[in-house]
Scaffold this motif. Structure first.
Motif, PDB file in Angstrom:
ATOM      1  N   UNK A 118     -31.872  56.793   7.641  1.00  0.00           N
ATOM      2  CA  UNK A 118     -31.183  57.913   6.498  1.00  0.00           C
ATOM      3  C   UNK A 118     -30.707  59.148   7.166  1.00  0.00           C
ATOM      4  N   UNK A 119     -29.884  59.975   6.669  1.00  0.00           N
ATOM      5  CA  UNK A 119     -29.385  61.160   7.015  1.00  0.00           C
ATOM      6  C   UNK A 119     -29.244  62.276   5.883  1.00  0.00           C
ATOM      7  N   UNK A 120     -28.657  63.301   6.155  1.00  0.00           N
ATOM      8  CA  UNK A 120     -28.212  64.168   5.081  1.00  0.00           C
ATOM      9  C   UNK A 120     -26.785  64.316   5.008  1.00  0.00           C
ATOM     10  N   UNK A 121     -26.417  64.662   3.628  1.00  0.00           N
ATOM     11  CA  UNK A 121     -24.864  64.713   3.423  1.00  0.00           C
ATOM     12  C   UNK A 121     -24.777  66.262   3.392  1.00  0.00           C
ATOM     13  N   UNK A 122     -23.406  66.824   3.296  1.00  0.00           N
ATOM     14  CA  UNK A 122     -23.192  68.175   3.471  1.00  0.00           C
ATOM     15  C   UNK A 122     -23.831  69.093   2.229  1.00  0.00           C
ATOM     16  N   UNK A 123     -24.343  68.341   1.198  1.00  0.00           N
ATOM     17  CA  UNK A 123     -25.203  69.144   0.314  1.00  0.00           C
ATOM     18  C   UNK A 123     -26.745  69.379   0.638  1.00  0.00           C
ATOM     19  N   UNK A 124     -26.888  68.557   1.524  1.00  0.00           N
ATOM     20  CA  UNK A 124     -28.407  68.449   2.059  1.00  0.00           C
ATOM     21  C   UNK A 124     -29.204  67.378   1.364  1.00  0.00           C
ATOM     22  N   UNK A 125     -28.606  66.637   0.680  1.00  0.00           N
ATOM     23  CA  UNK A 125     -29.200  65.494   0.156  1.00  0.00           C
ATOM     24  C   UNK A 125     -29.272  64.110   1.117  1.00  0.00           C
ATOM     25  N   UNK A 126     -30.553  63.511   0.917  1.00  0.00           N
ATOM     26  CA  UNK A 126     -30.667  62.155   1.725  1.00  0.00           C
ATOM     27  C   UNK A 126     -29.610  61.077   1.428  1.00  0.00           C
ATOM     28  N   UNK A 127     -29.199  60.482   2.248  1.00  0.00           N
ATOM     29  CA  UNK A 127     -28.394  59.134   1.870  1.00  0.00           C
ATOM     30  C   UNK A 127     -28.513  58.216   3.247  1.00  0.00           C
ATOM     31  N   UNK A 128     -28.136  57.085   2.653  1.00  0.00           N
ATOM     32  CA  UNK A 128     -28.327  55.865   3.899  1.00  0.00           C
ATOM     33  C   UNK A 128     -28.057  54.633   3.250  1.00  0.00           C
ATOM     34  N   UNK A 129     -28.513  53.300   3.859  1.00  0.00           N
ATOM     35  CA  UNK A 129     -28.342  52.185   3.460  1.00  0.00           C
ATOM     36  C   UNK A 129     -27.802  51.126   4.509  1.00  0.00           C
ATOM     37  N   UNK A 130     -27.516  49.885   4.255  1.00  0.00           N
ATOM     38  CA  UNK A 130     -27.132  48.871   5.555  1.00  0.00           C
ATOM     39  C   UNK A 130     -26.067  49.536   6.254  1.00  0.00           C
ATOM     40  N   UNK A 131     -25.201  50.179   5.680  1.00  0.00           N
ATOM     41  CA  UNK A 131     -23.958  50.582   6.604  1.00  0.00           C
ATOM     42  C   UNK A 131     -24.445  51.683   7.828  1.00  0.00           C
ATOM     43  N   UNK A 132     -25.368  52.522   7.276  1.00  0.00           N
ATOM     44  CA  UNK A 132     -26.051  53.323   8.150  1.00  0.00           C
ATOM     45  C   UNK A 132     -26.691  52.956   9.088  1.00  0.00           C
ATOM     46  N   UNK A 133     -27.826  51.820   8.827  1.00  0.00           N
ATOM     47  CA  UNK A 133     -28.441  51.188   9.793  1.00  0.00           C
ATOM     48  C   UNK A 133     -27.828  50.250  10.803  1.00  0.00           C
ATOM     49  N   UNK A 134     -26.569  49.784  10.343  1.00  0.00           N
ATOM     50  CA  UNK A 134     -25.880  49.198  11.289  1.00  0.00           C
ATOM     51  C   UNK A 134     -24.984  49.890  12.195  1.00  0.00           C
ATOM     52  N   UNK A 135     -24.611  51.080  11.880  1.00  0.00           N
ATOM     53  CA  UNK A 135     -24.076  52.068  12.517  1.00  0.00           C
ATOM     54  C   UNK A 135     -24.850  52.725  13.598  1.00  0.00           C
ATOM     55  N   UNK A 136     -26.217  53.271  12.976  1.00  0.00           N
ATOM     56  CA  UNK A 136     -27.160  53.657  13.909  1.00  0.00           C
ATOM     57  C   UNK A 136     -28.006  52.733  14.874  1.00  0.00           C
ATOM     58  N   UNK A 137     -28.558  51.661  14.002  1.00  0.00           N
ATOM     59  CA  UNK A 137     -29.389  51.012  14.710  1.00  0.00           C
ATOM     60  C   UNK A 137     -29.000  50.040  15.416  1.00  0.00           C
ATOM     61  N   UNK A 138     -27.792  49.325  14.908  1.00  0.00           N
ATOM     62  CA  UNK A 138     -27.227  48.455  15.684  1.00  0.00           C
ATOM     63  C   UNK A 138     -25.904  49.099  16.771  1.00  0.00           C
TER      64      UNK A 138
END
Length: 466
Positions: A118-138
């Motif tokens: 997960x990461x934080x958006x411009x408002x400081x809230x957490x967000x993430x999901x498959x697109x995030x672990x594909x982009x970061x993890x893979x």
């Protein structure tokens, strides 16, 4: 022609690819994680005790569970079970159970990964999901974009149209109200909630999902008690028909299996890549990615083992061969058979709540993936809102066959991309799980702490877990 092309594509995707990929993924994580859904069955419910905590960075684990259940518990539980039994016979329910059992491990894996990356958006809230672990993890941005496109198509266009159809069809069957009239009302109230953002959706789900779920389970229990002597025969009927092979999907897969797995996945969403989007937005308790994996694993149990089974028994105990209806009206007539006319009205309002919460949950998923489509802008958010609400009106006056085919196609695309990523990141899931369980065995409250070296190795968001 478009409907014929989609049906042909579904035949290939479901008959030759997805069922084997999906079952394989569930079996893989079931054994890689040491039958986690059995060994830690009670632990996932224990975590619900501390699940109400949240802060300015995200929603609470209970709100995340409620939001994911809002998306899960909908058309699939009332209309989907009826479709599965109509097309695949009573045996389809067995395959719904099986895909839910192994799917609990898949749901754990994908939601844990959603938290890890997960990461934080411009408002400081957490967000993430498959697109995030594909982009970061893979480290594969193209795969992340492909998944986001599939999810945007499914949750931004198709799935909510299916939910709208089920509501309008139920009201038309019970009260004779024109579908477009009901559709316009649904669209209006959906607009009020989705314009409030994820936290507004989470608060709405937190209030409505537990109430509607408990009410429906209680009615199903009443039906079971009224027919207690027939329950063993109904269960044996499910088992006996589960392995009755019929020609379906090119003659290679039994009708019971293919329809049970299709409708099971549509209902519980395990492996589909939807729940990790909201799981990543939670402030986990304990502060460890695995805790959200456990929470979301319980959602699959609630959805399929409890609610879908309740619908199945209502239908199978009502002499379904004598019911001349399809979709949600099939379920309405089945309950009316047991308890009288008020049963049909109860299903009407149940599907209103179930499907409406799914609609707002679906919007949260679609909005979460705008980043990888280059639409995480004011204009992009407005575009999603307008298209999303327009599709509700479209679905309101569509047909059952068209809606089911589109939903199956969208699910297949999302799931294939997500499951491939889960296989590739399984080592991360196993290591994170071992870390959680080791701390738990030592009597500690698990907390995920990583070194700067591990942060770089896994390509985690800088400082997110330190």
């Amino acid at each position: 022609m478009l409907e014929q092309w989609i049906d042909a594509a579904n035949g290939v995707l479901w008959g030759s690819i997805l069922i084997y990929l999906l079952v394989g993924c569930g079996v893989w994580f079931t054994f890689r994680l040491g039958l986690i859904q059995v060994r830690h069955f009670t632990h996932m419910f224990t975590l619900l005790k501390g699940s109400r905590h949240a802060d300015e960075q995200g929603i609470s684990p209970f709100q995340a569970l409620s939001t994911s259940l809002a998306a899960r518990v909908g058309t699939g539980n009332l209309m989907g079970v009826a479709v599965a039994i109509t097309l695949g016979g009573p045996g389809a329910i067995f395959w719904m159970w099986l895909i839910a059992f192994i799917g609990m491990a898949t749901a754990y894996a994908e939601s844990t990964l959603g938290q890890v990356y997960k990461e934080k958006d411009h408002k400081g809230n957490f967000r993430g999901g498959p697109a995030y672990y594909m982009s970061k993890g893979l480290k594969n941005r193209y795969m992340a974009i492909l998944f986001s496109l599939c999810l945007f198509f499914g949750y931004g266009f198709v799935f909510s149209a299916v939910q709208a159809y089920s509501i309008t069809d139920a009201f038309n069957g019970s009260f004779g109200i024109e579908p477009l009239v009901t559709g316009a009302v649904i669209t209006f109230f959906s607009a009020i909630i989705v314009f409030g953002g994820l936290k507004s959706i989470a608060r709405f789900a937190e209030l409505t999902v537990p109430v509607m779920g408990i009410a429906y389970i209680l009615v199903a229990l009443v039906v079971v008690l009224l027919n207690l002597e027939h329950i063993p025969a109904a269960l044996m009927n499910i088992i006996a028909h589960a392995f009755g092979w019929q020609e379906a999907a090119g003659g290679t897969v039994g009708a019971a299996m293919i329809n049970g797995i299709k409708r099971g996945l549509y209902s519980n969403e395990a492996g589909q890549g939807s729940a990790p989007n909201v799981a990543a937005a939670a402030v986990p308790y304990p502060n460890h990615p695995a805790s959200q994996g456990y929470i979301q694993m319980s959602a699959v149990f609630f959805d399929t083992i409890l609610i879908c089974t309740g619908t199945a028994l209502i239908i199978l105990l009502a002499a379904p061969a004598n019911i001349e209806a399809e979709g949600i009206q099939f379920t309405q007539q089945a309950l009316a058979y047991h308890v009288g006319d008020w049963g049909s009205y109860f299903i009407t309002f149940a599907i209103l709540l179930f499907a409406f919460t799914s609609i707002v949950g679906n919007f949260a998923y679609a909005e979460n993936n705008l980043k990888y489509l280059g639409l995480d802008t004011r204009a992009g958010h407005w575009f999603l809102r307008i298209v999303f609400l327009a599709m509700l009106l479209y679905g309101s006056s569509s047909t059952l066959g068209e809606m089911i085919s589109l939903a199956d196609f969208a699910i297949a695309l999302m799931t294939i991309v997500n499951v491939i990523a889960l296989f590739m990141l399984s080592k991360v899931v196993v290591n994170v799980t071992k870390d959680y369980q080791a701390q738990k065995q030592q009597g500690k409250l698990p907390e995920y702490q990583v070194t700067e070296e591990t942060e770089k190795k896994l390509n985690l968001t800088k400082g997110i877990w330190r």
